[in-house]
Design a protein around this motif. Sequence first.
Motif, PDB file in Angstrom:
ATOM      1  N   LYS A   1       0.844  -1.191   0.000  1.00  0.00           N
ATOM      2  CA  LYS A   1       0.000   0.000   0.000  1.00  0.00           C
ATOM      3  C   LYS A   1       0.882   1.245   0.000  1.00  0.00           C
ATOM      4  CE  LYS A   1      -3.817  -2.252   2.447  1.00  0.00           C
ATOM      5  NZ  LYS A   1      -4.754  -2.183   3.589  1.00  0.00           N
ATOM      6  N   GLY A   2       0.398   2.288  -0.671  1.00  0.00           N
ATOM      7  CA  GLY A   2       1.181   3.507  -0.729  1.00  0.00           C
ATOM      8  C   GLY A   2       0.330   4.705  -1.076  1.00  0.00           C
ATOM      9  N   ARG A   3       0.977   5.872  -1.130  1.00  0.00           N
ATOM     10  CA  ARG A   3       0.313   7.120  -1.507  1.00  0.00           C
ATOM     11  C   ARG A   3       1.251   7.920  -2.392  1.00  0.00           C
ATOM     12  NH1 ARG A   3      -1.775  10.779   3.089  1.00  0.00           N
ATOM     13  NH2 ARG A   3      -3.127  11.562   1.433  1.00  0.00           N
ATOM     14  N   VAL A   4       0.666   8.633  -3.347  1.00  0.00           N
ATOM     15  CA  VAL A   4       1.419   9.574  -4.177  1.00  0.00           C
ATOM     16  C   VAL A   4       1.071  10.978  -3.707  1.00  0.00           C
ATOM     17  CG1 VAL A   4       1.826  10.433  -6.509  1.00  0.00           C
ATOM     18  CG2 VAL A   4       1.452   7.989  -6.126  1.00  0.00           C
TER      19      VAL A   4
ATOM     20  N   GLY B   1      -6.362   6.930  -5.780  1.00  0.00           N
ATOM     21  CA  GLY B   1      -7.674   7.453  -5.429  1.00  0.00           C
ATOM     22  C   GLY B   1      -7.613   8.914  -5.023  1.00  0.00           C
ATOM     23  N   ALA B   2      -8.726   9.405  -4.452  1.00  0.00           N
ATOM     24  CA  ALA B   2      -8.828  10.825  -4.094  1.00  0.00           C
ATOM     25  C   ALA B   2      -7.773  11.241  -3.078  1.00  0.00           C
ATOM     26  CB  ALA B   2     -10.228  11.117  -3.557  1.00  0.00           C
ATOM     27  N   SER B   3      -7.347  10.325  -2.212  1.00  0.00           N
ATOM     28  CA  SER B   3      -6.321  10.651  -1.211  1.00  0.00           C
ATOM     29  C   SER B   3      -4.923  10.264  -1.679  1.00  0.00           C
ATOM     30  CB  SER B   3      -6.638   9.948   0.111  1.00  0.00           C
ATOM     31  OG  SER B   3      -6.654   8.534  -0.062  1.00  0.00           O
ATOM     32  N   GLY B   4      -4.780   9.986  -2.977  1.00  0.00           N
ATOM     33  CA  GLY B   4      -3.476   9.616  -3.521  1.00  0.00           C
ATOM     34  C   GLY B   4      -3.060   8.199  -3.221  1.00  0.00           C
ATOM     35  N   ASP B   5      -4.004   7.358  -2.735  1.00  0.00           N
ATOM     36  CA  ASP B   5      -3.656   6.020  -2.278  1.00  0.00           C
ATOM     37  C   ASP B   5      -3.673   5.016  -3.422  1.00  0.00           C
ATOM     38  OD1 ASP B   5      -6.526   6.699  -2.078  1.00  0.00           O
ATOM     39  OD2 ASP B   5      -6.739   4.557  -1.696  1.00  0.00           O
ATOM     40  N   PHE B   6      -2.865   3.967  -3.290  1.00  0.00           N
ATOM     41  CA  PHE B   6      -2.861   2.851  -4.222  1.00  0.00           C
ATOM     42  C   PHE B   6      -2.451   1.596  -3.472  1.00  0.00           C
ATOM     43  CE2 PHE B   6       1.504   4.336  -4.229  1.00  0.00           C
ATOM     44  CZ  PHE B   6       2.254   3.168  -4.241  1.00  0.00           C
ATOM     45  N   GLU B   7      -2.768   0.440  -4.042  1.00  0.00           N
ATOM     46  CA  GLU B   7      -2.269  -0.813  -3.501  1.00  0.00           C
ATOM     47  C   GLU B   7      -2.103  -1.800  -4.634  1.00  0.00           C
ATOM     48  OE1 GLU B   7      -5.943  -3.471  -1.976  1.00  0.00           O
ATOM     49  OE2 GLU B   7      -5.461  -1.765  -0.680  1.00  0.00           O
ATOM     50  N   VAL B   8      -1.133  -2.695  -4.498  1.00  0.00           N
ATOM     51  CA  VAL B   8      -0.838  -3.660  -5.539  1.00  0.00           C
ATOM     52  C   VAL B   8      -0.397  -4.955  -4.880  1.00  0.00           C
ATOM     53  CG1 VAL B   8       1.531  -2.795  -5.755  1.00  0.00           C
ATOM     54  CG2 VAL B   8       0.533  -4.114  -7.619  1.00  0.00           C
ATOM     55  N   ALA B   9      -0.864  -6.072  -5.424  1.00  0.00           N
ATOM     56  CA  ALA B   9      -0.481  -7.386  -4.915  1.00  0.00           C
ATOM     57  C   ALA B   9       0.840  -7.805  -5.551  1.00  0.00           C
ATOM     58  CB  ALA B   9      -1.561  -8.410  -5.216  1.00  0.00           C
TER      59      ALA B   9
ATOM     60  N   PHE C   1       5.796  -5.351   3.374  1.00  0.00           N
ATOM     61  CA  PHE C   1       4.349  -5.532   3.466  1.00  0.00           C
ATOM     62  C   PHE C   1       3.869  -5.071   4.843  1.00  0.00           C
ATOM     63  CE2 PHE C   1       5.660  -8.920   0.431  1.00  0.00           C
ATOM     64  CZ  PHE C   1       5.064  -8.358  -0.692  1.00  0.00           C
ATOM     65  N   GLY C   2       2.755  -4.348   4.843  1.00  0.00           N
ATOM     66  CA  GLY C   2       2.234  -3.806   6.090  1.00  0.00           C
ATOM     67  C   GLY C   2       2.740  -2.417   6.399  1.00  0.00           C
ATOM     68  N   ARG C   3       3.700  -1.909   5.611  1.00  0.00           N
ATOM     69  CA  ARG C   3       4.221  -0.557   5.822  1.00  0.00           C
ATOM     70  C   ARG C   3       3.956   0.267   4.570  1.00  0.00           C
ATOM     71  NH1 ARG C   3      10.335   1.026   7.854  1.00  0.00           N
ATOM     72  NH2 ARG C   3       9.992   3.279   7.978  1.00  0.00           N
ATOM     73  N   GLN C   4       3.427   1.487   4.749  1.00  0.00           N
ATOM     74  CA  GLN C   4       3.020   2.306   3.611  1.00  0.00           C
ATOM     75  C   GLN C   4       4.233   2.905   2.901  1.00  0.00           C
ATOM     76  OE1 GLN C   4      -0.668   4.816   3.516  1.00  0.00           O
ATOM     77  NE2 GLN C   4       0.802   6.498   3.621  1.00  0.00           N
ATOM     78  N   LEU C   5       4.165   2.895   1.562  1.00  0.00           N
ATOM     79  CA  LEU C   5       5.199   3.503   0.732  1.00  0.00           C
ATOM     80  C   LEU C   5       4.679   4.837   0.220  1.00  0.00           C
ATOM     81  CD1 LEU C   5       7.880   3.363  -0.933  1.00  0.00           C
ATOM     82  CD2 LEU C   5       6.533   2.247  -2.732  1.00  0.00           C
TER      83      LEU C   5
END
Length: 739
Positions: free
Chosen positions: A559-562, A593-601, A629-633
Amino acid sequence: MSNVRLVFLALAISAGVPAPLHATTVAINVRIEGRSSPHVVKAIVTASPVISSNDLKAQQIEIAVSGSASISLTPAVWRFVVQSEGLFHPGVSFDVRGDATTIDLTAWETRSIKGVIAAGSGTLPSTLNVAARWTPSRDVTTAVPVPEGEAPCELREREFRCEVPRAAIDLRIRPRGFVSAFFWGVRADQNATLTLPEITLKRGGVIVGYVTAGKGVKLDARQTHVVAVAPSAGTHTGTIDRRGFFIIDGVEPGSYRISATSGAAIASEERLVDLKPGLETELLRPLMLEKLVPLRITVQPALIPDIGPWQVSVERRRSSVMTDQIASAVVRGVTGEVELGTLPPGSYVVRVASSRHEGDYARREIRLPEDANAIVAVEVTHAEGTVTLGDHPIAAQIRIGGRNRSPSVQTRSDDAGHFATFAPNMPGASWLISVDAAIPRISADVTVAPVAIERGVRLDIHLSAGTIDGVVTEAASGAPARAHVNVYRIDGDAAATGIAQASASATDGKFSLTGLHPGRYEVQAEGSGGRTSDRVEVSVAEDAIADVKLVLGPDTRLKGRVLTDSGSPVAGALVYVIPFETPPLLWLPRTTGASGDFEVALPAATKSALVAVIAGGFAFKAFRAPVEFGRQLNVAVRQNGGALELEEAASASGASLPMLVHNGIALPLMFFLSSGIGTTTGSAAMLPLVEPGDYAICAAPRDAQLSYGAQPHALEECAAGVLAPFGVLRLRLPSRSGG
């Protein structure tokens, strides 16, 4: 339906071992421009390898500005930076080869500038990011023009201060979230601190850029207008100054098509820009005014009664793989002629379709103004036949010409397997045909030799009954699992290589995919929560069933955010996360998404990955990131990008693969072109908005074994340089022979 970008990456991992190389003696001279005092008497020069290597280490030497010094370097591409208090140097790269050589480095003394910021409407925020961007002044020509660049400005209360090169420059003050302020022909070549006039800020989005004149066109500020149009945000207009510069401010966020016009017969191409709330988007390449060319297409024959009137469309080529449709018309007359409006010079694709059948019957690439009156010949034949799976006829969707090719047309077979249609007459011993069906699940590409019959050709499509049957289970409990199953072809004819998909039900976890060519495949399951199975290789034989068991592992979602560099979220960005340990054949981007979030398997074994971010109005960013895994990028993007112009890259021979190296990562040039962030013109490729830093363009053999992380011996022949913020870097792809 939204567009989905697919990027094919098939680079195997290996480590090349370069041959021993002898050191080269490099003599370095340092020259200081803009000197008005002798206080800079020495400088530190740092030499760093452009391409990462365990064998090459950065070196530093101290040099008196009136003298020179020598350094011993292993042959490679090195970046040299002059460092000293009170000096500006953009950094330059040289390919150090062979005999002793001499390198002249030019740096600039700096000068302080300061100014005061005032609020227009409302009050200023408590924190404000300010940056000063400079370019060589268009009003003053110097023997050694200062490179373009940007410096952060320290802001205390309402006063800012920063250092710029001591030279005559055009200056632009860039407060984040506000409209920029411009100062033209600033004389920053004196000793005292330069005080700028008070700047009153206006909050809002802004689009800025330049307009230039093409061949035979004169730039006229009185007649030239710039128009930005967005379906959801309306139309905004701007005017240019005598330099061709324009500002369109107070613009609502949205995706805009922007172009310039000058009278009725002169215009620029349209450019797509994405404007984020409160930010600024800049066109790094100018809008070029050109004389519009009337386009007339003649379709021959003008009409085939069984097919109906021709539908002609024209698309503007944006890259080697992407086009935008800009005009279409129906052929009504008996001459087959159709007018498609007046268009700027450039490369276009003309397609001829039927008003009764789905697909293209003809395709031609044209270039204006040379092909302003182009003829498109359509060769059509009646095609009929049957589709069988083993010995059984099947109902299926058929695309004659292939699913991703042009020309190609689509039809269906009935329950008896029979089909009949009018198809493009494709010369050759065999035709590519794609077959898709839901029951049984089929996704196949086959080649069929057409047989001439009285009315046209007969195409009998015989699908192999090669089948993959499988079951998906949970790792923890062993219970059946619901999943999406991807099947990748990893050998055989390139025309048959692709992806097939199936679904495993939650009831028994079973799935089946048939109609597969004999060969080797990899199968992987994707479950809920980002869980995936390992990729399992299976061999499929003619009319045989291969069994496979897939086990869904634990949650391996990254999981991460831009974010912007000021911490604001960036929505709608495309994020590629490509694991280094198990590079995929195909990887899809995720959209924030609206908060800049993304996730990828990702595969459970992933320790590090290539992360690439494409965000409208921001510089393309790519880097290597550890995966936890479990820590946001969190990924920060900036609006300080520059343009890369890569000569000879688009015309690389079939034996060479153009690779772009940045941040210790090598990516095929096709990655950028297929992602829509690059264009080609003739033999050159343009990447208009990429992050600043070191770049190298390399010609690697197509059969070389390449690694995403460490650079192998196959990439040692490179042209390298440093892209400054908002600058332009031109590199020529080295010529290389080989198979």
